[in-house]
Design a protein around this motif. Structure first.
Motif, PDB file in Angstrom:
ATOM      1  N   ASN A 197       0.847  -1.188   0.000  1.00  0.00           N
ATOM      2  CA  ASN A 197       0.000   0.000   0.000  1.00  0.00           C
ATOM      3  C   ASN A 197       0.882   1.237   0.000  1.00  0.00           C
ATOM      4  O   ASN A 197       2.016   1.213   0.477  1.00  0.00           O
ATOM      5  CB  ASN A 197      -0.936   0.008   1.212  1.00  0.00           C
ATOM      6  N   ASN A 199       0.431   5.812   0.102  1.00  0.00           N
ATOM      7  CA  ASN A 199      -0.401   7.013   0.037  1.00  0.00           C
ATOM      8  C   ASN A 199       0.491   8.237  -0.011  1.00  0.00           C
ATOM      9  O   ASN A 199       1.652   8.205   0.413  1.00  0.00           O
ATOM     10  CB  ASN A 199      -1.396   7.096   1.202  1.00  0.00           C
ATOM     11  N   TYR A 223      -4.249  10.603  -1.156  1.00  0.00           N
ATOM     12  CA  TYR A 223      -4.610   9.536  -2.084  1.00  0.00           C
ATOM     13  C   TYR A 223      -4.028   8.233  -1.557  1.00  0.00           C
ATOM     14  O   TYR A 223      -2.823   8.129  -1.295  1.00  0.00           O
ATOM     15  CB  TYR A 223      -4.058   9.821  -3.480  1.00  0.00           C
ATOM     16  N   ASP A 224      -4.884   7.223  -1.364  1.00  0.00           N
ATOM     17  CA  ASP A 224      -4.464   5.915  -0.866  1.00  0.00           C
ATOM     18  C   ASP A 224      -4.646   4.868  -1.949  1.00  0.00           C
ATOM     19  O   ASP A 224      -5.661   4.857  -2.664  1.00  0.00           O
ATOM     20  CB  ASP A 224      -5.300   5.502   0.355  1.00  0.00           C
ATOM     21  N   ARG A 225      -3.683   3.952  -2.046  1.00  0.00           N
ATOM     22  CA  ARG A 225      -3.749   2.865  -3.036  1.00  0.00           C
ATOM     23  C   ARG A 225      -3.332   1.567  -2.366  1.00  0.00           C
ATOM     24  O   ARG A 225      -2.325   1.515  -1.655  1.00  0.00           O
ATOM     25  CB  ARG A 225      -2.826   3.173  -4.216  1.00  0.00           C
ATOM     26  N   ASN A 227      -2.721  -2.582  -3.144  1.00  0.00           N
ATOM     27  CA  ASN A 227      -2.571  -3.684  -4.099  1.00  0.00           C
ATOM     28  C   ASN A 227      -2.395  -4.979  -3.321  1.00  0.00           C
ATOM     29  O   ASN A 227      -1.469  -5.092  -2.509  1.00  0.00           O
ATOM     30  CB  ASN A 227      -1.360  -3.461  -5.006  1.00  0.00           C
ATOM     31  N   ASP A 234      -8.058  -5.133  -4.404  1.00  0.00           N
ATOM     32  CA  ASP A 234      -7.403  -3.870  -4.717  1.00  0.00           C
ATOM     33  C   ASP A 234      -8.376  -2.705  -4.544  1.00  0.00           C
ATOM     34  O   ASP A 234      -9.542  -2.799  -4.917  1.00  0.00           O
ATOM     35  CB  ASP A 234      -6.874  -3.874  -6.146  1.00  0.00           C
ATOM     36  N   GLU A 235      -7.875  -1.601  -4.012  1.00  0.00           N
ATOM     37  CA  GLU A 235      -8.745  -0.452  -3.788  1.00  0.00           C
ATOM     38  C   GLU A 235      -7.953   0.847  -3.868  1.00  0.00           C
ATOM     39  O   GLU A 235      -6.723   0.863  -3.700  1.00  0.00           O
ATOM     40  CB  GLU A 235      -9.431  -0.540  -2.432  1.00  0.00           C
ATOM     41  N   GLN A 236      -8.649   1.922  -4.121  1.00  0.00           N
ATOM     42  CA  GLN A 236      -8.059   3.254  -4.069  1.00  0.00           C
ATOM     43  C   GLN A 236      -9.030   4.190  -3.364  1.00  0.00           C
ATOM     44  O   GLN A 236     -10.247   4.023  -3.447  1.00  0.00           O
ATOM     45  CB  GLN A 236      -7.746   3.780  -5.474  1.00  0.00           C
ATOM     46  N   LYS A 263     -14.053   5.719  -1.881  1.00  0.00           N
ATOM     47  CA  LYS A 263     -13.281   4.494  -2.049  1.00  0.00           C
ATOM     48  C   LYS A 263     -13.867   3.658  -3.184  1.00  0.00           C
ATOM     49  O   LYS A 263     -15.085   3.546  -3.323  1.00  0.00           O
ATOM     50  CB  LYS A 263     -13.274   3.678  -0.755  1.00  0.00           C
ATOM     51  N   LEU A 266     -11.147  -1.752  -7.180  1.00  0.00           N
ATOM     52  CA  LEU A 266     -10.846  -1.668  -8.599  1.00  0.00           C
ATOM     53  C   LEU A 266     -11.190  -2.920  -9.378  1.00  0.00           C
ATOM     54  O   LEU A 266     -11.535  -2.849 -10.564  1.00  0.00           O
ATOM     55  CB  LEU A 266      -9.359  -1.334  -8.779  1.00  0.00           C
TER      56      LEU A 266
END
Length: 324
Positions: A197, A199, A223-225, A227, A234-236, A263, A266
């Protein structure tokens, strides 16, 4: 349904953030060579239906009220590092223990180790402060009745930040986080939850005076990502916040905060999305001899499309703390 990876430490994060964040303006762990922050308190939660031991919400406990004991011990060692700045090492022990035996599945225990380098420099006649912390944490949760508490994660996070002080009443902070979460609990396909992750974001702080009362404001965007291994994890996220703190009656400080979260999962086949709102109210009273009390309240509202996990949650934490 809400995926396990994002909710497994939700209960811990709510309690820790609304409790510890209020103290940061008053306590400086690096001010002396050896120090220790200790706290204990009572937690009320009107909706503990997020189960950290399964990959979906526990419908049997929807909107059940919970009562828990919360405690933290954080010893810190700090020392100057020649001309480089200040080096500190912190150990943190955190526990959340529910009174009802059936709700012990929501208990949380965490150990964290954080070495941190803090230094400063000058740019255009203004001070720039650099903070370079690395944190390892082991998180346990989910005891059911007399069962042993299983470990959920090992987490590794590097969180650099830089603050540029425009003046005594205005500063800008750029911060980032690069992390990895190693899942330690699960069966079958649920084992594939390991993931990275990151951000990145900024915070703008400024102080305003209203009728001889100084109000500290902070606003920002992150912004958070995330994997992960496995499917549909997976999320953003896009996060926006606005906070303020100011003196209150009886030499007490009051804090107000709002956070808005968008949120998206993906890889979800139905383009699953969530929208969250957090509203915080806190009161902190610091007494002589480094003793203090606090009252922290958070209202959380989550909506989703498809709308199968909409919920509201109220969390209240009454705390006492002491620094050695």
């Amino acid at each position: 349904m809400k995926k396990y990876f994002s909710i497994s430490i939700f209960v811990f994060m709510v309690v820790f953030l609304i409790g510890a964040e209020s103290f940061s303006a008053f306590l400086k762990f690096d001010s002396k060579k050896w120090s220790a922050y200790t706290s204990f308190g009572y937690l009320y939660d009107n909706n503990i239906s997020l189960n950290p031991t399964t990959n979906r919400r526990d419908t049997a406990l929807t909107h059940q009220q919970g009562n828990a004991f919360v405690a933290q011990v954080k010893p810190t060692y700090a020392t100057p590092l020649k001309d480089w700045g200040m080096m500190s090492i912190s150990n943190s022990f955190f526990t959340q223990w529910h009174w009802d035996a059936y709700q012990r599945r929501y208990d949380v225990w965490e150990y964290a180790l954080t070495p941190k380098l803090t230094t400063s420099s000058m740019l255009w006649g203004k001070e720039i402060s650099w903070t370079l912390p690395f944190t390892y944490a082991a998180i346990f949760s989910g005891v059911q009745r007399s069962a042993r508490i299983p470990q959920i994660y090992n987490t590794y996070d590097f969180s650099p930040s830089v603050t540029y002080a425009h003046s005594a009443k205005c500063d800008t902070t750029l911060n980032a986080n690069i992390g990895y979460q190693e899942s330690k609990n699960g069966e079958g396909s649920l084992r594939d939850r390991d993931g990275s992750n990151y951000n990145i974001g900024f915070n703008q702080g400024f102080r305003l005076g209203v009728k001889n009362v100084d109000m500290d404001w902070n606003t920002g965007y992150h912004y958070d990502r995330l994997n992960t291994k496995g499917s549909q994890f997976d999320e953003q996220s896009h996060r926006y916040h606005l906070k303020t703190a100011f003196p209150f009656f009886f030499k007490t400080s009051m804090g107000l905060g709002a956070e808005f979260i968008a949120k998206r999962y993906l890889q979800h086949t139905r383009s699953f999305r969530e929208h969250g709102q957090n509203y915080d109210i806190s009161f902190v009273k610091v007494c002589p001899n480094s003793i203090g009390t606090s009252l922290n309240t958070r209202l959380t509202k989550w909506t989703a499309r498809p709308s199968n996990i909409n919920y509201n949650q109220v969390t209240v934490l009454a705390n006492m703390f002491y620094t050695f």
